[in-house]
Design an enzyme around this catalytic site. Structure first.
Site, PDB file in Angstrom:
ATOM      1  N   CYS A  73       0.847  -1.202   0.000  1.00 37.52           N
ATOM      2  CA  CYS A  73       0.000   0.000   0.000  1.00 37.52           C
ATOM      3  C   CYS A  73       0.883   1.252   0.000  1.00 37.52           C
ATOM      4  O   CYS A  73       1.993   1.240   0.555  1.00 37.52           O
ATOM      5  CB  CYS A  73      -0.907   0.004   1.236  1.00 37.52           C
ATOM      6  SG  CYS A  73      -2.197  -1.241   1.127  1.00 37.52           S
TER       7      CYS A  73
ATOM      8  N   CYS B 236      -3.549   0.117  -3.266  1.00 39.87           N
ATOM      9  CA  CYS B 236      -4.223   0.463  -2.006  1.00 39.87           C
ATOM     10  C   CYS B 236      -3.522   1.642  -1.317  1.00 39.87           C
ATOM     11  O   CYS B 236      -2.363   1.932  -1.609  1.00 39.87           O
ATOM     12  CB  CYS B 236      -4.281  -0.753  -1.075  1.00 39.87           C
ATOM     13  SG  CYS B 236      -2.716  -1.603  -0.872  1.00 39.87           S
TER      14      CYS B 236
END
Ligand code: DN4
Length: 291
Positions: free
Chosen positions: A113, A195
């Protein structure tokens, strides 16, 4: 004593016949090869990259053993084979995403992420950026993107060979060619798996820094998952020494901002973000804007 001349003559005749046979075989093979290559379709795009298979294998080993050793258990021989099987002996204008599914299955890779970087018309700069920003990934910093970067490939329905002379051009011949479908699918998966905070490097020295018809605008933006991505940060970068044509306050970025709002993803934009600008200035320190 027997006369040695008939023996010598026999040897000469044998050698002559051997040479003649070799010549005939060479001519027949040559004609067959020529006929075979001339039977391949002629397209408007660049032909398959020479030594495509070897390059795929070498890049795969380089990436899995040196660049990202966490992927060292990936089977590069199988990856090379699955890549080839995706397009070989097939009509180069009838590619589907399914053709690449066996290849995709062999290479599932997750990007951490906050580490995804998209780009549009800024490939070189974005790659320089992820090179110095540790652990950041453009699509070409992932295994399949790394393997296929700047390569061209296609086959032909009637042949087991690759076509090294020409491949379909995505605008002039067909959009469902194997190279475009590959990048479309890879871009879709790359965006869908992103993400946290994601970034995009855009070009402020062209009229539309954000282009809805580009792969970023058409595929990646729409495949970001709002449940996983909370912010898209855009860096609009102007080429040094060129007149700025677009910026964060321009209408194309406004369009991107609107799409993000609809998609429930926070959007921020900054012109000439210092970390990227710094890379330009390293290359051209004499530019007045670098002082
Ligand atoms: P771009 O700088 O406009 O184009 C990048 C490449 O994609 C060029 O070779 C384009 O060909 C080609 N391309 C652009 N649009 C299409 C299309 N509709 N169909 C087939 N090929 C197309 O930037 P972009 O925004 O279009 O693509 C960059 C983004 O997509 C990045 O965020 C990457 O993650 C991903 N991507 C990477 C590559 C690559 O590394 C290719 C495609 C997508 P041309 O306009 O030069 O003829 O090569």
């Amino acid at each position: 004593m027997a006369d040695p001349r008939p023996k010598k003559a026999k040897i000469c005749l044998c050698m002559f016949l051997c040479l003649l046979a070799a010549g005939v075989i060479a001519v027949v093979v040559g004609i067959r090869m020529r006929r075979h290559s001339s039977q391949l379709m002629k397209w408007n795009g660049t032909g398959s990259t020479a030594h495509f298979q070897e390059i795929v294998l070498e890049r795969c080993y380089n990436y899995t053993q040196l660049v990202q050793p966490a992927l060292r258990d990936r089977d590069c021989q199988k990856i090379r084979e699955a890549f080839r099987n995706a397009f070989i002996s097939k009509d180069p204008c009838s590619a589907t995403e399914e053709d690449y599914h066996p290849l995709m299955k062999l290479v599932n890779q997750t990007v951490p992420c906050d580490k995804t970087v998209f780009w549009s018309k800024t490939k070189k700069l974005a790659h320089q950026y992820t090179k110095v920003q540790r652990e950041m990934f453009t699509l070409e910093d992932t295994l399949l993107g790394y393997i296929a970067d700047d390569l061209s490939w296609c086959g032909d329905a009637g042949s087991h060979e690759m076509n090294y002379q020409s491949c379909p051009h995505w605008k002039k011949d067909c959009s469902n060619n194997f190279v475009s479908v590959f990048w479309g699918l890879l871009s879709k998966r790359f965006a869908a798996n992103a993400c946290g905070v994601v970034q995009v490097v855009l070009n402020g020295s062209i009229s539309n820094a954000f282009d809805g018809k580009s792969t970023f605008g058409r595929v990646e933006v729409h495949n970001l998952n709002p449940m996983k991505v909370h912010t898209l940060q855009a860096w609009v970068i102007h080429d040094l020494g060129k007149f700025p044509s677009d910026s964060c306050s321009g209408s194309s970025i406004n369009d991107l901002s609107w799409i993000m709002k609809q998609r429930n993803i926070k959007f921020t934009c900054q012109d000439n973000y210092s970390s990227v600008k710094f890379l330009q200035c390293v290359k051209k320190p004499e530019d007045s804007s670098c002082r």
